[in-house]
Design a protein around this motif. Sequence first.
Motif, PDB file in Angstrom:
ATOM      1  N   LEU A  66       9.107   6.023   4.520  1.00  0.00           N
ATOM      2  CA  LEU A  66       8.364   5.692   5.739  1.00  0.00           C
ATOM      3  C   LEU A  66       8.217   4.175   5.917  1.00  0.00           C
ATOM      4  O   LEU A  66       8.504   3.645   6.980  1.00  0.00           O
ATOM      5  N   LEU A  67       7.741   3.520   4.880  1.00  0.00           N
ATOM      6  CA  LEU A  67       7.523   2.072   4.975  1.00  0.00           C
ATOM      7  C   LEU A  67       7.275   1.502   3.585  1.00  0.00           C
ATOM      8  O   LEU A  67       7.037   2.242   2.628  1.00  0.00           O
ATOM      9  N   LYS A  68       7.355   0.157   3.505  1.00  0.00           N
ATOM     10  CA  LYS A  68       7.078  -0.501   2.235  1.00  0.00           C
ATOM     11  C   LYS A  68       6.435  -1.864   2.471  1.00  0.00           C
ATOM     12  O   LYS A  68       6.616  -2.481   3.528  1.00  0.00           O
ATOM     13  N   TYR A  69       5.696  -2.296   1.466  1.00  0.00           N
ATOM     14  CA  TYR A  69       5.112  -3.632   1.464  1.00  0.00           C
ATOM     15  C   TYR A  69       5.751  -4.438   0.342  1.00  0.00           C
ATOM     16  O   TYR A  69       5.793  -3.992  -0.816  1.00  0.00           O
ATOM     17  N   ILE A  70       6.249  -5.615   0.715  1.00  0.00           N
ATOM     18  CA  ILE A  70       6.825  -6.508  -0.294  1.00  0.00           C
ATOM     19  C   ILE A  70       5.944  -7.740  -0.436  1.00  0.00           C
ATOM     20  O   ILE A  70       5.470  -8.074  -1.516  1.00  0.00           O
ATOM     21  N   THR A  71       5.752  -8.429   0.677  1.00  0.00           N
ATOM     22  CA  THR A  71       4.930  -9.629   0.676  1.00  0.00           C
ATOM     23  C   THR A  71       4.613  -9.977   2.124  1.00  0.00           C
ATOM     24  O   THR A  71       5.138  -9.363   3.044  1.00  0.00           O
ATOM     25  N   GLY A  72       3.724 -10.952   2.320  1.00  0.00           N
ATOM     26  CA  GLY A  72       3.477 -11.419   3.679  1.00  0.00           C
ATOM     27  C   GLY A  72       2.369 -10.660   4.383  1.00  0.00           C
ATOM     28  O   GLY A  72       1.333 -10.331   3.783  1.00  0.00           O
ATOM     29  N   ASP A  73       2.583 -10.349   5.651  1.00  0.00           N
ATOM     30  CA  ASP A  73       1.592  -9.702   6.503  1.00  0.00           C
ATOM     31  C   ASP A  73       1.067  -8.428   5.846  1.00  0.00           C
ATOM     32  O   ASP A  73       1.856  -7.579   5.414  1.00  0.00           O
ATOM     33  N   ASN A  74      -0.248  -8.300   5.821  1.00  0.00           N
ATOM     34  CA  ASN A  74      -0.839  -7.139   5.145  1.00  0.00           C
ATOM     35  C   ASN A  74      -0.621  -5.838   5.903  1.00  0.00           C
ATOM     36  O   ASN A  74      -0.759  -4.762   5.333  1.00  0.00           O
ATOM     37  N   LEU A  75      -0.320  -5.907   7.187  1.00  0.00           N
ATOM     38  CA  LEU A  75      -0.092  -4.704   7.982  1.00  0.00           C
ATOM     39  C   LEU A  75       1.414  -4.490   8.110  1.00  0.00           C
ATOM     40  O   LEU A  75       2.132  -5.327   8.645  1.00  0.00           O
ATOM     41  N   VAL A  76       1.856  -3.360   7.600  1.00  0.00           N
ATOM     42  CA  VAL A  76       3.286  -3.044   7.596  1.00  0.00           C
ATOM     43  C   VAL A  76       3.530  -1.903   8.569  1.00  0.00           C
ATOM     44  O   VAL A  76       2.828  -0.895   8.535  1.00  0.00           O
ATOM     45  N   LYS A  77       4.529  -2.057   9.416  1.00  0.00           N
ATOM     46  CA  LYS A  77       4.862  -0.980  10.359  1.00  0.00           C
ATOM     47  C   LYS A  77       6.093  -0.238   9.849  1.00  0.00           C
ATOM     48  O   LYS A  77       7.017  -0.851   9.283  1.00  0.00           O
ATOM     49  N   GLY A  78       6.084   1.084  10.060  1.00  0.00           N
ATOM     50  CA  GLY A  78       7.189   1.884   9.559  1.00  0.00           C
ATOM     51  C   GLY A  78       7.695   2.863  10.599  1.00  0.00           C
ATOM     52  O   GLY A  78       7.510   2.689  11.794  1.00  0.00           O
ATOM     53  N   SER A  79       8.312   3.925  10.084  1.00  0.00           N
ATOM     54  CA  SER A  79       8.937   4.924  10.948  1.00  0.00           C
ATOM     55  C   SER A  79       7.878   5.806  11.616  1.00  0.00           C
ATOM     56  O   SER A  79       6.769   5.964  11.101  1.00  0.00           O
ATOM     57  N   TYR A  80       8.245   6.413  12.738  1.00  0.00           N
ATOM     58  CA  TYR A  80       7.468   7.431  13.446  1.00  0.00           C
ATOM     59  C   TYR A  80       6.074   6.948  13.837  1.00  0.00           C
ATOM     60  O   TYR A  80       5.159   7.745  13.955  1.00  0.00           O
ATOM     61  N   GLY A  81       5.896   5.640  14.037  1.00  0.00           N
ATOM     62  CA  GLY A  81       4.609   5.113  14.475  1.00  0.00           C
ATOM     63  C   GLY A  81       3.592   4.906  13.369  1.00  0.00           C
ATOM     64  O   GLY A  81       2.438   4.549  13.629  1.00  0.00           O
TER      65      GLY A  81
END
Lengths: 113, 118
Positions: free
Chosen positions: A47-62
Amino acid sequence: AQSVAQPEDQVNVAEGNPLTVKCTYSVSGNPYLFWYVQYPNRGLQFLLKYITGDNLVKGSYGFEAEFNKSQTSFHLKKPSALVSDSALYFCAVSPRGFQKLVFGTGTRLLVSP
Amino acid sequence: DTAVSQTPKYLVTQMGNDKSIKCEQNLGHDTMYWYKQDSKKFLKIMFSYNNKELIINETVPNRFSPKSPDKAHLNLHINSLELGDSAVYFCASSQGPFGGISGANVLTFGAGSRLTVL
């Protein structure tokens, strides 16, 4: 020891309402964080992943997830739930520099019409 | 075209038998995995291979033996099956291993092989 907690076995929400699926982790350093979804009789899908940077991560299907370092959390969110979002959701953590991906125990999301 | 395909999808067998599950990926990934999902949906890594080399071998009975003839294939052979082996076994692949240069690799999973031991 590295671990991931999904405190809710099941989350129930009405269609159109916002949803949150919780995840907290216990890993030293700054890990990579993931969400996967599993539909019935299927393999997991990213769906989604966090690596670094912005704390809010956008992923698939909203879907989106918010990384909170101080609370060691990575909650999955969606502003408006769909019945088709009903599935099993897994949070996963990979400590940087380690050959490891640790999955949480999964949270079943049930969206009612 | 299925990215990660596993066969068979269902396997029902008697205790004590030996069985194999095959996995193939056409994504050009270097790393492949076997995961076990139990009846409570807990997901646990069993093995991981990177370019045909074993890199993760969790605490798994030695009745389980993975084999990777090339980087596109990872098979799982299970000897002397026990009731507790009943589960869904997932094959997965990723571009590289965790802990590598890129680190945050995304797994692509197969559809699973449901093993029932009677």
